[in-house]
Design an enzyme around this catalytic site. Structure first.
Site, PDB file in Angstrom:
ATOM      1  N   ALA A 299       0.892  -1.090   0.115  1.00  0.00           N
ATOM      2  CA  ALA A 299       0.261   0.144  -0.062  1.00  0.00           C
ATOM      3  C   ALA A 299       1.061   1.048  -0.216  1.00  0.00           C
ATOM      4  O   ALA A 299       1.800   0.938   0.288  1.00  0.00           O
ATOM      5  CB  ALA A 299      -0.692   0.025   1.441  1.00  0.00           C
ATOM      6  N   GLU A 301       0.966   5.445   0.698  1.00  0.00           N
ATOM      7  CA  GLU A 301       0.156   6.613   1.799  1.00  0.00           C
ATOM      8  C   GLU A 301      -0.423   8.061   0.076  1.00  0.00           C
ATOM      9  O   GLU A 301      -0.212   8.760   0.883  1.00  0.00           O
ATOM     10  CB  GLU A 301       0.861   7.042   1.881  1.00  0.00           C
ATOM     11  N   GLU A 335      -1.408   3.726   6.539  1.00  0.00           N
ATOM     12  CA  GLU A 335      -1.140   5.122   5.269  1.00  0.00           C
ATOM     13  C   GLU A 335      -1.798   6.145   5.859  1.00  0.00           C
ATOM     14  O   GLU A 335      -1.549   7.071   5.703  1.00  0.00           O
ATOM     15  CB  GLU A 335      -1.815   4.379   4.497  1.00  0.00           C
ATOM     16  N   HIS A 338       0.758   8.077   7.484  1.00  0.00           N
ATOM     17  CA  HIS A 338       1.201   9.043   7.037  1.00  0.00           C
ATOM     18  C   HIS A 338       0.927  10.049   6.396  1.00  0.00           C
ATOM     19  O   HIS A 338       1.459  11.069   5.797  1.00  0.00           O
ATOM     20  CB  HIS A 338       1.890   8.592   5.111  1.00  0.00           C
TER      21      HIS A 338
HETATM   22 ZN   LIG Z   1       4.823   3.323   4.577  1.00  0.00          ZN
END
Ligand SMILES: [Zn+2]
EC number: 3.4.11.-
Length: 882
Positions: A299, A301, A335, A338
């Protein structure tokens, strides 16, 4: 960014390793020989106006960009980052006066383009306009395509992935995190598809030919690596949290699978608005799911538009497990952290990447504990710390804050030290200053540096302001600027007048350098007499602690410290006697130290085995998960030595079987999450250890579900499938293959292809490798299959990848390649493998060789364990009825 957790590997590991002993290091490698350093500081961008026309069918795109720049010094040329682009034109226009036409030269090796002018350009404001064409990739680097199956046929969607250095494949740009700018993005896309970016759509104009021009609202000031664009046949479901619109976007018809992600995002945003003290600053936050996978990440961000592979965001009621659900929550929480730590405040350069990743990992763990205390994930922090210390105790480790020159080095920085040691050190520092003071420091830091860039010392200065005189910068520097694991030795424990005096000395724990001169750390230590109050001190080489009460002494009580503890034999014996009085997290910590120190030769291996043997069947399920993991890990060291392995297995099965008898096949109403997780762990472990009863029952259930899907609850499906796949014969493999081919849900289909790679049968491993080179599994899934084969057949997978290097290169994202190849050989015990990896190393840049060196160090370490520690395990088995 969240590191890759590709399911085939995860399944293979779940069945055959894990536990206190970390699996062979997740290594990574890179083919190109970049020596990229940072761009010249003569010009600074402030705004990008970008128009992109993708040609999805031709895997190319047309781009036009006008960049507002400030020329800071007189110059004849402007250099920026660009990769795999062809320029049609470039002109530089001053605020007043005539445009200058530039001559373009492209430097593929350094990933730059230089625009040279006939005369010197004076300092001031300009617009640099460029027209160009670029490539749509088939791996997640830059703008890339994912093809996937649906019930109505094949579809293609486009997404972008720019971290760490791939925005330059999409826009000619100053592609370094410190060059923050605002972005206006316009895209021309099919009218009936959904386009998504960091900001909401500002306008959509139909062009009359089935195409539409979509313009997004301008972004706030941000780094290039956080820009996002995606387009496809999507659905979007929404909710709101604290006035912000939260969306989940996924392929059409799958919104039910994203319901948990949507609800969780709403909760997390609310908690983070409070924790950070600065409200999430964008008008919306989307979470976009895509089929497929990457060896590099799960994943990413992107600000306002988080990208996540489906397996880490969607839940399918017929296939997803409790573990998957926990991973979805943790990934999202990571995420979303972030969005502040990384997006709003960004590290100045990749040498401080841990400011992003260590912090997001720590914050996600904290948020998971807060929102889902029933999952008991606080115990997972011991495993996180173990994986970091395992990596940090070999010669090829590096400090958390490290020098980064090249693009490959930046990619390689996404490793266990940055993520897991970063998380563990933050946990220790938070415990040291206290959670309230820590949060105030974080709030002050975010407020002071919003929309800016920082280095680690900016965070420490913010903490110094709230730490009440504690030397936080000193401690933080010791743990982030130097590598390695402190070893706290308990020299003496003396009880008098109802209090205990403990003398501690600091050394260093290493796995491969027994004679190393220890580094020096200021180590915050918390200790207690078992059952009495805790006390803390800062160990500066030595320390004497006075603890209330008399009895066995536990050092690192609560397990927030990043260090190992070594007790004298009598002290450890006393602690073992009180093992059942310890909190589960301390039981885990004590076992971890006994395991690691036993393997490294600092104490007898029997200490760990005695401890594991004495654990009662009704102990905390997480403790048993760790024991099961450690026994299967130990089992893997016996690979190829049938007689000794059989004896070890008999003992291990005898230990685990009564525990499984308590847990059973069927979930009991109201059982704990740890019990649910232990169930699949024990099924996997007993099958891996060759327990015939377990294998028979797994086969029976697998056969039955073909005619009666209810025979196998979703919670057990992945585990049972994985065991069947590991033990498959050709007929079973063919059946799984047919099932994978026929499946139209990518979330399940991708996993089935992964399962085809984990068979014990070498001939089936060969078939999986051949299949991986075809288009059938999907372009982003093949690399995971090759890794899957490598787990049980390292020589086969490694030799195959080297023999088909040109083809395999196309299956691996460029960000991963220098880690990917050496990792294939990582579970080998063959000394020849070291030579092979060295030969590979010679073909890559010297600055990119650390992951390969780490794989070699781990092969040597594991060979040492096999030669020097297994005889002690055998002797213990002899004495203990093995
Ligand atoms: Zn990260």
């Amino acid at each position: 960014m969240r590191k890759s957790l590709v399911s085939a590997i995860a399944l293979a590991l779940a069945l055959s390793a894990g536990g206190l002993m970390a699996a062979p290091a997740h290594a990574v490698v890179d083919g190109a020989s970049l020596t990229t350093t940072q761009l010249p500081r003569t010009v600074r961008p402030t705004h990008y106006d970008v128009a992109i026309v993708p040609h999805a069918d031709k895997l190319s795109f047309d781009g036009k960009v006008t960049v507002d720049v400030q020329v800071l010094q007189p110059t004849r040329s402007i250099t920026l980052n660009a990769l795999n682009m062809t320029f049609a034109s470039a002109r530089l226009t001053p605020a007043h006066g005539k445009a200058l036409v530039a001559k373009v030269s492209v430097d593929a090796k350094h990933q730059t383009a230089t625009f040279t002018f006939d005369k010197s350009v004076a300092p001031g404001s300009y617009k640099l306009a460029m027209a160009y064409t670029g490539k749509i990739e088939t791996q997640p680097n830059g703008l890339f395509a994912i093809d996937y199956d649906t019930k109505s046929g094949k579809k293609r969607a486009l997404y972008t992935q720019f971290e760490n250095s791939d925005a330059r494949r999409f826009i000619p740009s100053w592609d370094e995190p410190a060059y923050k700018a605002t972005f206006d993005l316009t895209v021309t896309v099919p009218s009936d598809e959904m386009a998504v970016s960091n900001m909401p759509v500002a306008s959509k104009t139909e062009l009359g030919n089935g195409m539409a021009k979509v313009t997004f609202q301008p972004t706030p000031k941000m780094s290039t690596y956080l820009l996002f664009f995606g387009v496809g046949d999507f659905d979007r479901a929404t909710t709101t949290s604290d006035g912000t619109q939260i969306g989940v976007i996924m392929q059409k018809g799958k919104s039910a699978q994203a319901a948990f992600a949507l609800k969780s995002a709403s909760e997390v945003l609310h908690d983070y608005n409070d924790y950070f003290g600065v409200k999430y600053p964008l008008p919306k936050l989307d979470n976009i799911a895509a089929p497929g996978s990457s060896q590099f990440f799960s994943a990413m961000e992107n600000w306002g538009a988080i990208f996540t592979f489906e397996y880490a965001m969607l839940l399918d009621p017929s296939f997803s497990t409790q573990g998957d659900k926990m991973n979805v929550f943790n990934t999202e929480a990571h995420e979303m952290a972030h969005q502040w730590f990384g997006d709003l405040v960004t590290m100045n350069w990749w040498d401080n990447l841990w400011l992003n990743e260590g912090f997001a990992s720590w914050m996600a763990e904290r948020e998971t504990e807060l929102r889902h205390p029933e999952w008991n994930t606080v115990l997972d922090t011991v495993g996180t710390r173990e994986s970091a210390m395992s990596r940090d105790a070999v010669a090829t480790t590096h400090p958390i804050v490290q020098k980064i020159d090249t693009v490959e080095q930046a990619s390689q920085a996404f490793d266990t030290i940055t993520y897991s040691k970063g998380e563990a050190v933050i946990r220790m520092l938070e415990a040291y200053v206290g959670p309230d003071a820590w949060r105030q420091g974080v709030r002050n830091y975010i407020k002071a540096h919003a929309y800016g860039n920082t280095v680690s010392d900016d965070l420490w200065h913010a903490m110094d302001g709230v730490a009440g005189g504690k030397p936080i910068t000193q401690v933080a520097h010791d743990f982030t600027l130097q590598p390695g694991v402190p070893l706290i030795k308990v020299d003496s424990v003396v009880c008098s007048d109802g209090a205990t005096t403990v003398k501690l000395t600091q050394g260093e724990f290493t796995k491969d350098r027994p004679n190393k001169k220890p580094l020096h750390w200021h180590v915050p230590v918390i200790a207690q007499v078992v059952g009495s109050a805790k006390a803390s001190t800062l160990v500066d080489g030595h320390a004497t602690m006075k603890l209330p009460g008399c009895g066995p002494v536990l050092v690192n009580a609560g397990q927030s410290g990043y260090y190992r503890t070594l007790y004298a034999p009598a002290q450890l014996a006393a602690l073992k006697g009180d093992f059942n009085k310890l909190a589960p997290i301390d039981q885990l910590g004590l076992m971890s130290d006994a395991w690691a120190e036993g393997m490294a030769g600092l104490e007898p291996v029997s200490d760990f085995l005695d401890m594991a043997k004495a654990i009662p069947a009704d102990a905390n399920p997480t403790i048993w998960s760790e024991v099961a993991g450690s026994l299967t890990a130990l089992d893997s060291y016996y690979r190829g030595d049938k007689v000794r392995q059989t004896r070890f297995r008999a003992y291990a099965v005898k230990q685990l079987k009564p525990v499984f008898a308590r847990v059973g096949w069927d979930a009991k109403p109201g059982e704990s999450t740890s019990t649910t997780l232990l169930r699949t762990q024990l099924i996997g472990a007993l099958a891996e250890l060759g327990d015939q009863d377990m294998l028979n029952e797994v086969r029976r259930r697998y056969a039955e579900q073909a005619s009666n899907p209810k025979a196998l609850p979703a919670a057990l499906r992945k585990t049972v499938y994985a065991i069947v796949a590991v033990n498959a014969d050709a007929a079973t493999w063919d059946k799984l293959h047919a099932q994978a081919k026929a499946e139209t849900t990518p979330l399940i289909k991708d996993r089935l292809y992964g399962l085809l790679s984990i068979a014990k049968d070498k001939a089936l491993g060969k078939r999986a490798l051949a299949l991986a080179l075809t288009a059938e599994p999907g372009a982003t899934n093949s690399a995971g299959m090759i890794r899957g084969v490598g787990w049980r057949h390292p020589e086969l997978a490694y030799d195959f990848a080297m023999a088909h290097r040109a083809q395999v290169d196309k299956l691996v994202d460029s960000t991963s390649s220098t880690r990917f190849y050496p990792a294939l050989g990582g579970s080998s015990f063959d000394p020849a493998m070291i030579g092979k990896i060295k030969a590979y190393e010679a073909t890559i840049a010297p600055t990119a060789r650390r992951p390969a060196e780490t794989v070699i160090a781990n092969i040597k370490y594991r060979t040492m364990i096999r030669n020097q520690r297994l005889p002690a395990v055998d002797a213990w088995l002899e004495k203990n009825g093995g």
